[in-house]
Motif scaffolding. Structure first.
Motif, short mmCIF file in Angstrom:
data_model
loop_
_atom_site.label_atom_id
_atom_site.label_comp_id
_atom_site.label_asym_id
_atom_site.label_seq_id
_atom_site.Cartn_x
_atom_site.Cartn_y
_atom_site.Cartn_z
N GLN A 221 86.50 -19.35 45.38
CA GLN A 221 86.27 -17.92 45.22
C GLN A 221 87.45 -17.17 44.63
O GLN A 221 87.27 -16.20 43.90
CB GLN A 221 85.88 -17.31 46.57
CG GLN A 221 85.31 -15.91 46.45
CD GLN A 221 84.78 -15.42 47.78
OE1 GLN A 221 85.42 -15.53 48.81
NE2 GLN A 221 83.58 -14.88 47.75
N GLY A 222 88.65 -17.60 44.91
CA GLY A 222 89.80 -16.87 44.40
C GLY A 222 90.06 -15.61 45.21
O GLY A 222 89.68 -15.50 46.37
N ASP A 223 90.71 -14.63 44.55
CA ASP A 223 91.08 -13.40 45.24
C ASP A 223 89.84 -12.59 45.62
O ASP A 223 88.87 -12.51 44.87
CB ASP A 223 91.99 -12.53 44.36
CG ASP A 223 93.32 -13.21 44.10
OD1 ASP A 223 93.73 -14.02 44.94
OD2 ASP A 223 93.93 -12.93 43.05
N THR A 224 89.90 -11.98 46.81
CA THR A 224 88.83 -11.09 47.24
C THR A 224 89.38 -9.67 47.33
O THR A 224 90.60 -9.46 47.37
CB THR A 224 88.28 -11.50 48.62
OG1 THR A 224 89.35 -11.49 49.57
CG2 THR A 224 87.68 -12.89 48.54
N GLU B 125 88.75 -17.80 36.88
CA GLU B 125 89.14 -17.22 35.60
C GLU B 125 88.42 -15.88 35.35
O GLU B 125 89.03 -14.92 34.88
CB GLU B 125 88.84 -18.20 34.46
CG GLU B 125 89.31 -17.73 33.10
CD GLU B 125 90.80 -17.38 33.08
OE1 GLU B 125 91.17 -16.42 32.37
OE2 GLU B 125 91.58 -18.05 33.77
N VAL B 126 87.14 -15.81 35.68
CA VAL B 126 86.40 -14.56 35.52
C VAL B 126 86.94 -13.50 36.48
O VAL B 126 87.07 -12.32 36.13
CB VAL B 126 84.90 -14.79 35.75
CG1 VAL B 126 84.14 -13.46 35.80
CG2 VAL B 126 84.32 -15.67 34.63
N ASN B 127 87.28 -13.92 37.69
CA ASN B 127 87.91 -13.02 38.66
C ASN B 127 89.19 -12.42 38.07
O ASN B 127 89.40 -11.20 38.12
CB ASN B 127 88.22 -13.83 39.93
CG ASN B 127 88.84 -12.99 41.04
OD1 ASN B 127 89.68 -12.14 40.80
ND2 ASN B 127 88.43 -13.26 42.26
N ILE C 27 84.30 -12.41 42.65
CA ILE C 27 83.02 -13.07 42.44
C ILE C 27 82.59 -13.65 43.79
O ILE C 27 83.28 -14.49 44.36
CB ILE C 27 83.14 -14.21 41.39
CG1 ILE C 27 83.62 -13.62 40.05
CG2 ILE C 27 81.81 -14.92 41.23
CD1 ILE C 27 82.69 -12.60 39.44
N HIS C 28 81.44 -13.19 44.29
CA HIS C 28 80.99 -13.60 45.62
C HIS C 28 80.16 -14.88 45.61
O HIS C 28 80.19 -15.65 46.57
CB HIS C 28 80.18 -12.47 46.26
CG HIS C 28 80.93 -11.18 46.36
ND1 HIS C 28 80.61 -10.06 45.64
CD2 HIS C 28 82.03 -10.86 47.09
CE1 HIS C 28 81.46 -9.09 45.94
NE2 HIS C 28 82.32 -9.54 46.81
N GLN C 29 79.42 -15.10 44.54
CA GLN C 29 78.59 -16.31 44.42
C GLN C 29 78.54 -16.72 42.96
O GLN C 29 78.85 -15.93 42.06
CB GLN C 29 77.16 -16.07 44.91
CG GLN C 29 77.02 -15.57 46.34
CD GLN C 29 77.41 -16.62 47.37
OE1 GLN C 29 77.52 -17.81 47.06
NE2 GLN C 29 77.62 -16.20 48.61
N TYR C 30 78.13 -17.97 42.73
CA TYR C 30 77.89 -18.39 41.35
C TYR C 30 76.59 -19.17 41.25
O TYR C 30 76.12 -19.76 42.23
CB TYR C 30 79.06 -19.22 40.79
CG TYR C 30 79.26 -20.57 41.44
CD1 TYR C 30 78.45 -21.67 41.13
CD2 TYR C 30 80.30 -20.78 42.35
CE1 TYR C 30 78.64 -22.91 41.71
CE2 TYR C 30 80.51 -22.02 42.93
CZ TYR C 30 79.68 -23.08 42.61
OH TYR C 30 79.87 -24.31 43.18
N VAL C 31 76.01 -19.17 40.05
CA VAL C 31 74.79 -19.91 39.76
C VAL C 31 74.99 -20.58 38.40
O VAL C 31 75.44 -19.93 37.45
CB VAL C 31 73.56 -18.98 39.69
CG1 VAL C 31 72.33 -19.75 39.22
CG2 VAL C 31 73.30 -18.34 41.04
#
Length: 344
Positions: free
Chosen positions: A79-82, A163-165, A172-176
């Motif tokens: 998840q990276g940074d929140t 990277e998107v974060n 980013i909370h979830q991915y598909v």
């Protein structure tokens, strides 16, 4: 003589009564011992049952704790940074995968389509950000710049999320992630999409197994045709036109999903997701996601293309405009103050 006989009879009666009383005492003693034994056994069984329940509860609690710990560790790993300022949103990274040939000549699946779908948890409004696959980035942990599409090849969904974060400055909370086959199946399961094809589209690339032949005009496209529509690069607009078509498609898809006739198709759609779609969402996320989706707004989604411009040295590369991206995020997420403070 008669007196002696009477005395003998009396003594026999007394002896018989004594023996009878002794037998009764023994029976009472045995009954009490039996009752005591039964009670002891029952108490032991009850104690064992309580112990088993306690141990069972401890086992279930331990199992749940281990499952949840594993879930949080897995989530933290990708998840990276929140940012707690985004607790009112559910941001989902959607990746369309393609393992065909491309201009980078790299092997493996690439994220040919990259967009962030953001759901407002309260209002149900939808925002989305289209990120060109040719966006030039330098992912953390790598020693070189690369196209965003190749980030998936280098590190899969977890590296893409991080990277998107970093690029957008939002969590980013979830991915598909789904490949072309699964994408086409989903469109067909929805019954196709009505969309306007802005020009005749004709292109063939045998090496990439890509054949595009669509006529200009308002059309009803099936899964295979939607793939052609989204993958086409016109000579005039190139990738910019491709990203614009992705924007139009997402809005058309959203309206299709909200239609009543979609409801009976949900079991088929769910089965496609189960078999062919990779996602970070687990059982711990299901209640939250179901609640968010239940409140989707009927308003058309708001979409933007990542701020940037073609590189002067190579017009096939999209150079992100970091200042422009920060302004985009502030506009899209006005409730989350400082939302783009981490973008670089």
């Amino acid at each position: 003589m008669a007196g002696k006989r009477e005395d003998n009879v009396t003594r026999r009666h007394i002896e018989e009564k004594k023996r009878a009383l002794a037998r009764m005492r023994r029976r009472r003693f045995l009954r009490r011992m039996l009752a005591l034994t039964i009670c002891t056994v029952l108490l032991l069984l009850a104690a064992g049952g309580v112990y088993a329940l306690i141990r069972g509860a401890e086992y279930v609690t331990q199992e749940y704790h281990e499952m949840y710990t594993g879930y949080t560790e897995r989530r933290a790993s990708w998840q990276g940074d929140t940012n707690p300022q985004f607790d009112g949103y559910t941001n989902i990274l959607v990746m369309g995968l393609d393992d065909g040939a491309d201009r980078t000549n790299t092997e493996g699946a690439k994220a040919d389509t990259v967009l962030v779908l953001s759901l407002d948890n309260q209002s149900g409004k939808v925002r989305f950000i289209t990120i060109p696959g040719d966006t030039w980035v330098n992912p953390s942990g790598t020693a070189k710049f690369m196209r965003m599409s190749s980030v998936y090849t280098a590190g899969g969904a977890p590296l893409m999320v991080r990277e998107v974060n970093q690029l957008l400055g939002i969590p980013i909370h979830q991915y598909v992630a789904l490949d072309l086959k699964a994408f086409a199946e989903l469109i067909d399961a929805l019954g196709g999409i009505d969309i306007y094809v802005e020009s005749d589209m004709d292109y063939e690339d045998p090496e990439a197994n890509l054949n595009i032949h669509l006529k200009k005009g308002y059309q009803h496209l099936d899964g295979s045709q939607v793939q052609q529509y989204l993958r086409y690069r016109s000579p005039e607009l190139g990738d910019v036109g491709r990203e614009q078509r992705q924007q139009r498609f997402v809005k058309a898809l959203y309206q299709q999903v909200l239609r009543l006739e979609t409801i009976p198709r949900l079991p088929v759609i769910a089965e496609i997701f189960r078999k062919h779609v990779k996602t970070s969402a687990e059982i711990f996320d299901s209640a939250h996601l179901a609640n968010v989706l239940r409140h989707l707004s009927s308003d058309p989604p708001e979409g933007v293309i990542l701020q940037g411009a073609p590189s002067l040295g190579d017009d096939t590369i999209w150079m992100p405009d970091n200042n422009g991206i920060r302004q985009q995020m502030k506009k899209l997420f006005p409730e989350a103050e400082g939302s783009s403070s981490d973008a670089s």
